[in-house]
Scaffold this active site. Sequence first.
Site, PDB file in Angstrom:
ATOM      1  N   HIS A   1      17.178 -37.966  -0.566  1.00 28.73           N
ATOM      2  CA  HIS A   1      18.198 -38.969  -0.880  1.00 28.73           C
ATOM      3  C   HIS A   1      18.915 -39.401   0.393  1.00 28.73           C
ATOM      4  O   HIS A   1      18.792 -38.753   1.435  1.00 28.73           O
ATOM      5  CB  HIS A   1      19.215 -38.405  -1.884  1.00 28.73           C
ATOM      6  CG  HIS A   1      20.058 -37.297  -1.318  1.00 28.73           C
ATOM      7  ND1 HIS A   1      19.603 -36.011  -1.174  1.00 28.73           N
ATOM      8  CD2 HIS A   1      21.325 -37.296  -0.834  1.00 28.73           C
ATOM      9  CE1 HIS A   1      20.545 -35.257  -0.642  1.00 28.73           C
ATOM     10  NE2 HIS A   1      21.618 -36.015  -0.418  1.00 28.73           N
TER      11      HIS A   1
ATOM     12  N   ASP B   1      23.046 -40.405   1.395  1.00 25.17           N
ATOM     13  CA  ASP B   1      24.381 -40.293   0.807  1.00 25.17           C
ATOM     14  C   ASP B   1      24.966 -41.697   0.666  1.00 25.17           C
ATOM     15  O   ASP B   1      24.703 -42.567   1.496  1.00 25.17           O
ATOM     16  CB  ASP B   1      25.287 -39.435   1.699  1.00 25.17           C
ATOM     17  CG  ASP B   1      24.838 -37.979   1.720  1.00 25.17           C
ATOM     18  OD1 ASP B   1      23.970 -37.613   0.913  1.00 25.17           O
ATOM     19  OD2 ASP B   1      25.371 -37.216   2.551  1.00 25.17           O
TER      20      ASP B   1
ATOM     21  N   HIS C   1      17.572 -37.168   3.610  1.00 27.30           N
ATOM     22  CA  HIS C   1      17.551 -35.716   3.771  1.00 27.30           C
ATOM     23  C   HIS C   1      17.249 -35.038   2.438  1.00 27.30           C
ATOM     24  O   HIS C   1      17.277 -35.688   1.387  1.00 27.30           O
ATOM     25  CB  HIS C   1      18.861 -35.213   4.382  1.00 27.30           C
ATOM     26  CG  HIS C   1      20.102 -35.672   3.678  1.00 27.30           C
ATOM     27  ND1 HIS C   1      20.585 -36.967   3.736  1.00 27.30           N
ATOM     28  CD2 HIS C   1      20.970 -35.012   2.877  1.00 27.30           C
ATOM     29  CE1 HIS C   1      21.685 -37.078   3.026  1.00 27.30           C
ATOM     30  NE2 HIS C   1      21.944 -35.900   2.472  1.00 27.30           N
TER      31      HIS C   1
ATOM     32  N   ARG D   1      21.936 -19.946  -0.963  1.00 26.57           N
ATOM     33  CA  ARG D   1      22.520 -20.673   0.167  1.00 26.57           C
ATOM     34  C   ARG D   1      23.807 -21.341  -0.288  1.00 26.57           C
ATOM     35  O   ARG D   1      23.880 -21.855  -1.402  1.00 26.57           O
ATOM     36  CB  ARG D   1      21.530 -21.720   0.652  1.00 26.57           C
ATOM     37  CG  ARG D   1      22.104 -22.686   1.683  1.00 26.57           C
ATOM     38  CD  ARG D   1      20.988 -23.581   2.223  1.00 26.57           C
ATOM     39  NE  ARG D   1      21.481 -24.453   3.259  1.00 26.57           N
ATOM     40  CZ  ARG D   1      21.852 -25.718   3.059  1.00 26.57           C
ATOM     41  NH1 ARG D   1      21.789 -26.247   1.851  1.00 26.57           N
ATOM     42  NH2 ARG D   1      22.293 -26.444   4.065  1.00 26.57           N
TER      43      ARG D   1
END
Length: 347
Positions: free
Chosen positions: A225, A227, A283, A293
């Site tokens: 995607h 942002d 990313h 994570r």
Amino acid sequence: MQQSPSPQSYPPCFRPNHLSDQIHHNHVTETNHQHEDPLPIIDLSRIDLPKLNDACTNWGIFRLINHGIPSNLLSELHEHTVRVFDLEFESKRNLFASIPTSELSYFWGTAALTPAGDALYKGSNREDDFKNHNWVEGLNVPLNRSEQVQLHQHPLLHDFRIKIEEYGAHQTRIAKSIFDAMLQNLKLGEADECCLSPSTGLLRVYRYPRCFSDNPPKVWGLDVHTDSSLVTILNQDEVGGLQIHYEKDDVWIDAKPIPNTLVVHLGDMMQAISDDKYKSVKHRVRVHRDKERISIGYFVFPEDDYVIRSSTYRPFTYSDFRTQVQYDIKTFGAKVGLSRFKLNEDL
Ligand SMILES: O=C(O)CCC(=O)C(=O)O
Ligand SMILES: [Fe+2]
């Protein structure tokens, strides 16, 4: 660091037994694990304008050093975040359901949310349709609420919120410095300064659960995607998994975790106000079999009714953009993005 599994804190769709009936030949793709960190580095204590311009033009992402956030704040925020996510799933869900979404909201399986903070599942996808889920849980935390809800009866959330506010103030400061430097580089005037509206700032706190099973199905923590923000400032723990697309060579690159550094992404709104000189970077986030994570993203936008004018796109507001993104995700299962607003584009 090997962690003990915490399946009781995971939404049921992320627990081990849910994977047993999965197709086992579909592995997560692992890509280039280069040793050097290739990302451009920007020193916030003395911003080098040409270097920043180069990073924004050629990468759409850079690593930020000397950002001025005390390392103990970063570690305390991380500890609080782990504690909140580690709550048993049902109590976690009930706890957040009792708090207005304008204050804090809890979601999983997608990072796409409605403006009210509820998960926006793709197309006909449902909350329990885990095969199409992103392997992520998150908290959405708007930073500038008009009315603050008292969280004293939830000491864990109260303490978490205090740390978040302190961290958010640093993010607001950092975003403003970076944005002002970008405007200088773009030779955009004072009128554009108000394009970045600190009151729109929000934090997304993520936990990427472990993806149990020796042969995980092909799932992403977050799939590819860009942002929608002007800028996103990301703080990740030591686990790693963020990958960015370097357009020039058409390769995926690991954005390695490096202690006390932040990663700044340019978002779609930055691409639009720069008239496509700068690019919002694609990313995605990989999952891990033996590690959870944690990452924390700060997102800032133009005010809802600020009109973005350029020679590439028809005039539009961030509110127009957000409405279009929500429609596209709901209807087609994916964000189409800026091309929806391109002049002479027949979409
Ligand atoms: O967790 C990460 O590293 C990335 C998060 C992200 O891309 C997002 O929230 O848009
Ligand atoms: Fe992102």
